[in-house]
Design a protein around this motif. Structure first.
Motif, PDB file in Angstrom:
ATOM      1  N   SER B  63       0.828  -1.204   0.000  1.00 47.95           N
ATOM      2  CA  SER B  63       0.000   0.000   0.000  1.00 47.95           C
ATOM      3  C   SER B  63       0.867   1.260   0.000  1.00 47.95           C
ATOM      4  O   SER B  63       0.553   2.236  -0.671  1.00 47.95           O
ATOM      5  CB  SER B  63      -0.916  -0.028   1.228  1.00 47.95           C
ATOM      6  N   MET B  64       1.964   1.225   0.753  1.00 52.15           N
ATOM      7  CA  MET B  64       2.871   2.379   0.804  1.00 52.15           C
ATOM      8  C   MET B  64       3.458   2.681  -0.577  1.00 52.15           C
ATOM      9  O   MET B  64       3.828   3.808  -0.874  1.00 52.15           O
ATOM     10  CB  MET B  64       3.993   2.130   1.807  1.00 52.15           C
ATOM     11  N   ALA B  65       3.531   1.631  -1.421  1.00 48.07           N
ATOM     12  CA  ALA B  65       4.017   1.822  -2.793  1.00 48.07           C
ATOM     13  C   ALA B  65       2.892   2.289  -3.715  1.00 48.07           C
ATOM     14  O   ALA B  65       3.066   2.347  -4.938  1.00 48.07           O
ATOM     15  CB  ALA B  65       4.636   0.531  -3.312  1.00 48.07           C
ATOM     16  N   GLY B  66       1.743   2.580  -3.135  1.00 48.82           N
ATOM     17  CA  GLY B  66       0.635   3.117  -3.931  1.00 48.82           C
ATOM     18  C   GLY B  66      -0.211   2.058  -4.614  1.00 48.82           C
ATOM     19  O   GLY B  66      -1.055   2.370  -5.450  1.00 48.82           O
ATOM     20  N   VAL B  67       0.015   0.810  -4.251  1.00 50.03           N
ATOM     21  CA  VAL B  67      -0.677  -0.296  -4.916  1.00 50.03           C
ATOM     22  C   VAL B  67      -1.822  -0.790  -4.027  1.00 50.03           C
ATOM     23  O   VAL B  67      -1.650  -0.937  -2.812  1.00 50.03           O
ATOM     24  CB  VAL B  67       0.334  -1.438  -5.198  1.00 50.03           C
ATOM     25  N   ARG B  68      -2.970  -1.035  -4.622  1.00 48.85           N
ATOM     26  CA  ARG B  68      -4.093  -1.574  -3.842  1.00 48.85           C
ATOM     27  C   ARG B  68      -3.767  -2.990  -3.369  1.00 48.85           C
ATOM     28  O   ARG B  68      -3.250  -3.796  -4.161  1.00 48.85           O
ATOM     29  CB  ARG B  68      -5.382  -1.573  -4.670  1.00 48.85           C
ATOM     30  N   ALA B  69      -4.073  -3.281  -2.113  1.00 49.45           N
ATOM     31  CA  ALA B  69      -3.657  -4.560  -1.526  1.00 49.45           C
ATOM     32  C   ALA B  69      -4.753  -5.123  -0.630  1.00 49.45           C
ATOM     33  O   ALA B  69      -5.653  -4.410  -0.187  1.00 49.45           O
ATOM     34  CB  ALA B  69      -2.374  -4.351  -0.734  1.00 49.45           C
ATOM     35  N   LEU B  70      -4.659  -6.428  -0.398  1.00 48.88           N
ATOM     36  CA  LEU B  70      -5.682  -7.155   0.363  1.00 48.88           C
ATOM     37  C   LEU B  70      -5.023  -8.148   1.307  1.00 48.88           C
ATOM     38  O   LEU B  70      -4.086  -8.852   0.921  1.00 48.88           O
ATOM     39  CB  LEU B  70      -6.578  -7.932  -0.608  1.00 48.88           C
ATOM     40  N   THR B  71      -5.510  -8.202   2.531  1.00 45.73           N
ATOM     41  CA  THR B  71      -5.168  -9.346   3.377  1.00 45.73           C
ATOM     42  C   THR B  71      -6.482  -9.971   3.850  1.00 45.73           C
ATOM     43  O   THR B  71      -7.492  -9.281   3.988  1.00 45.73           O
ATOM     44  CB  THR B  71      -4.258  -8.983   4.569  1.00 45.73           C
ATOM     45  N   SER B  72      -6.459 -11.292   4.019  1.00 47.49           N
ATOM     46  CA  SER B  72      -7.660 -11.973   4.508  1.00 47.49           C
ATOM     47  C   SER B  72      -7.249 -12.849   5.679  1.00 47.49           C
ATOM     48  O   SER B  72      -6.143 -13.379   5.711  1.00 47.49           O
ATOM     49  CB  SER B  72      -8.279 -12.814   3.393  1.00 47.49           C
ATOM     50  N   LEU B  73      -8.143 -12.984   6.631  1.00 50.37           N
ATOM     51  CA  LEU B  73      -7.819 -13.772   7.819  1.00 50.37           C
ATOM     52  C   LEU B  73      -9.093 -14.169   8.538  1.00 50.37           C
ATOM     53  O   LEU B  73     -10.169 -13.638   8.270  1.00 50.37           O
ATOM     54  CB  LEU B  73      -6.891 -12.998   8.768  1.00 50.37           C
TER      55      LEU B  73
END
Lengths: 195, 605
Positions: B63-73
């Motif tokens: 995310s810090m690199a400007g990329v949309r990201a996902l974590t699931s748990l």
């Protein structure tokens, strides 16, 4: 269905590894293919290790809850005798039961810590008078593959559902490996004759 | 196009359509299929991380690199990832970030049923709660928009019945968002470096953000009213909405999908316009307590349990008790007394864990357990483990018990064992073992190395040697790893050799100080071929002693009654199901009458 209800409820039960989930998947797709809204719900995880597996399938114009209310199942499809008995209370008055007469005796019984139901066929008939209890394993074996039990049993319940036969055949053809396609269609027809 | 998708599949699809490029997670029922499905999309990176904390930090970096990201748990996974989360909320994001968290009310496959809605309030981050697969998919792009617009991670809160139920999803408007204008890392020390001075400046921003989000929640279409009969009004969210629709299709409903911050004004307006107000929610009175705080008269937990899953029948019963259900609920047929037979889950036939726990059972030891298929060893007949708390805890609890014994002078000669799977060891057991080495305790650790995360459905782990995409990668060598931590006594054992395993366990138990045994046996779900030819019971030699049944193998059962015995109770031959048997040989090893051997002709193959 004979009852004029908004939603049709089918409870499919068995034990881990019997293909309950695949059967409910096929039924759900047949309902969608036939223009209905459909939902299905089951629990994954620990139950896969030989435990009880149940899958709820509901279809109609608009389905709310993914699970069937206890006592409101129009059809109970069981791949195992004791599981049929366990889930019978879910069956609505006048509901249909279709049961493969396989017995899977859990180790807890062989260790003497519990008993397998004494006469499950009788208990099923008492609750669902016109239940179809069939030796689907033998029929499947005669057709050449014991894995055909599920398709045979889907054939049985297809008689109770207002879903076009061609949709059943289309979905089944798409869900099984190509080399078993014809055999599964034969098994489905066989099931239809049993209902 | 209409597809039948599970909630988890829908979240994965929604993430892909939102332009998510990086996703990282640790498997956990009921969340696992989110990552498995997301990984199948073209042009994305997805991975299994060693634990939820690592996964969360990975996506923060993305995310810090400007990329949309996902974590699931899963719900308890968020406890592990709570450390990064609670400061991430100060830092915020650059590329949109969604945390898809699946709670497990009813504990179908979990050790507790904590209500993770409180995490949204705790971390002061927006929370979305879908009520079916369609919403799960449709909410994802909105979640990413909110995330980027308000500089915050978003909690997408699911439950088992959302994650694992399939419903029709209309994907005709499917397109993948282009978010490339955000790409690239730019230094922003006051945002990305949380030293006290910077964090103090961020905290007020967090409160401002919360106020701004509250206004958005107020206007959001995710919180909508279905007006009908106004004598009864129901406020609900998630799966509970479906149960309400099922039993009371004709009442007025305020359906909440944006559940933190709550739309206070919308709730007040709704409450004013209905005569009797109910809140229907699973687990804790999260909404109800807030309504009471607003000074609104409401009934909720008085009629709908705080324990377990709700269901159409329990919601129906609640409304029946409250006197608002006009239609009669279906009456249940009597459950036959004959079907009290439980059918507990079992370790698979030929599971390598069976040999280890059978052997441990022969030692008079205190055995700590951990999270995995092997937790099933608490059940008879193996009945081996005494404890199970959370991921990685077996080793630390064993350490604590050993230290307590010494510190309090407890006279107990029983050796202390910790048993932990390879994936759970990589997850957090490794930290616990570090403590054992650092503070030297008399603990015997057995790592059950089956090369996979088995219980969640066979996900790869750092010891598997392949990635989520099936690409070959470095397989971490457990023996070398444990030695490098400073454990001096490290040895492998073969759990299929019961006698050998008992000997090794006894030897290590007798030696003072930490020792680690690596019990090697790949998960039998992963191996297609039988380990050895199928076995059978020779009825001329079987005396019906039931020793083999004590393995708790699903392939072994009691067969016919042995005739010429004049005992009072009938004695049965043992019987091996040739379809289930995978030829692990353990039953042949424990049979004292040598009645079990390779089957002469086996039908398999």
């Amino acid at each position: 269905m004979t009852k004029n209800k908004k939603t049709t409820n089918i409870l499919i039960v068995g034990t881990g590894g019997q293909g309950v989930v695949l059967a409910s998947e096929i039924l759900s797709y047949v309902a969608v293919e036939s223009g209905f809204d459909a939902k299905k719900s089951e629990i994954h995880g620990m139950s896969q290790r030989g435990g009880v597996v149940s899958s709820h399938v509901r279809f109609g114009n608009k389905v709310a809850s993914p699970t069937i209310m206890a006592g409101d199942a129009d059809i109970l499809l069981s791949f195992e005798l004791a599981e049929a008995v366990r889930w019978l209370p879910y069956l609505a008055p006048g509901g249909k039961a279709a049961v493969s007469n396989q017995r899977i005796v859990p180790p807890i019984v062989t260790m003497g810590a519990a008993d397998y139901p004494g006469n499950p066929e009788k208990l099923i008939i008492e609750q669902a008078r016109d239940a179809v209890i069939t030796d689907a394993q033998k029929i499947a074996g005669d057709l050449g593959n014991t894995k055909l039990v599920n398709t045979i049993m889907l054939g049985v319940i297809s008689n109770y559902l207002n879903l076009p036969k061609e949709n059943w055949k289309k979905v089944i053809s798409g869900a099984v490996p190509q080399k078993f396609r014809d055999l599964n269609l034969v098994a489905f027809e066989k099931g239809c004759e049993l209902g | 196009m209409k597809k039948l998708l599970s909630g988890n599949e829908a979240v994965a699809l929604g993430a892909f359509e939102s332009g998510v490029k990086v996703a990282s997670a640790y498997p956990g029922t009921p969340s696992t299929e989110i990552m498995e499905n997301f990984a199948r999309y073209e042009g994305v990176y997805a991975e299994w991380a060693p634990n939820e904390k690592v996964a969360m930090e990975v996506v923060v970096g993305s995310s810090m690199a400007g990329v949309r990201a996902l974590t699931s748990l899963k719900h308890v996974g968020l406890n592990v990832a709570a450390d990064p989360l609670m400061t991430l909320t100060y830092i915020g994001i650059k590329g949109g970030l969604v945390i898809a968290c699946a709670d497990d009310p009813g504990m179908h496959s979990s050790q507790n049923e904590q209500d993770n809605r409180f995490y949204a309030r705790f971390a002061q981050i927006p929370m979305f709660e879908p009520c079916d697969s369609q919403e799960a998919r449709d909410m994802m792009p909105l979640a990413y928009e909110v995330s980027e617009k308000f500089d915050t991670p978003v909690l997408m809160r699911l439950t088992t019945r959302i994650s694992h139920s399939k419903g029709v999803v209309d994907t005709s408007d499917s397109k993948v968002s282009d978010t490339s204008e955000r790409y690239g890392f730019e230094s922003d020390l006051k945002k990305f470096v949380m030293i006290p001075a910077h964090a103090r400046a961020r905290h007020p921003k967090l409160l401002e953000r919360e106020q701004a989000l509250q206004k958005i929640s107020e206007k959001s279409d995710l919180n909508f009213i279905e007006w009908a009969d106004r004598s009864v009004g129901v406020i609900t969210s998630g799966i509970s909405y479906q149960y309400v629709k099922e039993v009371l299709p004709d009442v007025s409903i305020l359906k909440l999908g944006f559940t933190y911050p709550l739309p206070e004004q919308k709730i007040r307006d709704f409450a004013k316009q209905v005569t009797k107000l109910f809140v229907v929610e699973e687990l804790e009175p999260y909404l109800e307590a807030k309504l009471r705080e607003y000074g609104i008269e409401v009934a909720g937990k008085k009629f709908f349990s705080r324990i377990g899953e709700l269901s159409p029948e329990s919601v129906g019963k609640g409304f029946e008790k409250a006197g608002v259900l006009t239609e009669k609920l279906p009456s249940l047929r009597p459950l036959s007394a004959d079907v009290q037979m439980p059918r507990p889950p079992l370790m698979c036939a030929a599971c390598p864990h069976r040999g280890l726990y059978f052997a441990l059972n022969k030692l008079k030891a205190i055995v700590h357990g951990d999270i995995g298929c092997y937790t099933l060893s608490v059940m008879p007949p193996l009945k081996s483990i005494e404890t199970c708390l959370c991921m990685g805890a077996s080793i630390s609890m064993a350490h604590g018990m050993a230290k307590a014994k010494a510190a309090a002078g407890i006279d107990d000669q029983r050796p202390i064992f910790a048993t932990i799977g390879d994936s759970t060891f990589f997850h957090s057991g490794i930290n616990s073992l570090t403590d054992v080495v650092f503070n030297q305790s008399n603990v015997n650790v057995v790592i059950l190395d089956n090369r996979i995360t088995a219980m969640t459905g066979a996900q790869v782990n750092p010891g598997s040697g392949v990635t989520l995409q099936g690409e070959p990668t470095a397989a971490i060598d457990l023996e070398k790893l444990v030695r490098s931590l400073g454990v001096e006594r490290v040895r492998a054992l073969d759990p299929y050799d019961i006698k050998g395993t008992i000997e090794i366990l006894k030897e290590e138990a007798a030696i003072e100080g930490p020792s680690v045994m690596i019990s090697r046996g790949p998960c039998v779900q992963m191996t297609k071929a039988n380990l050895n030819p199928v076995h059978q019971v020779n009825e001329t030699d079987c005396i019906g002693c039931t020793l083999c049944l004590r393995l708790g193998c699903p392939a072994i059962s009691q067969g016919d009654v042995i005739s010429n015995k004049d005992g009072k109770k009938p004695i049965h031959y043992a019987c091996i199901d040739p379809v289930l048997c995978r030829g692990c040989t353990m039953c042949a090893q424990v049979c004292k009458s040598k009645a079990i051997s390779v089957k002469s002709s086996y039908p398999k193959e």
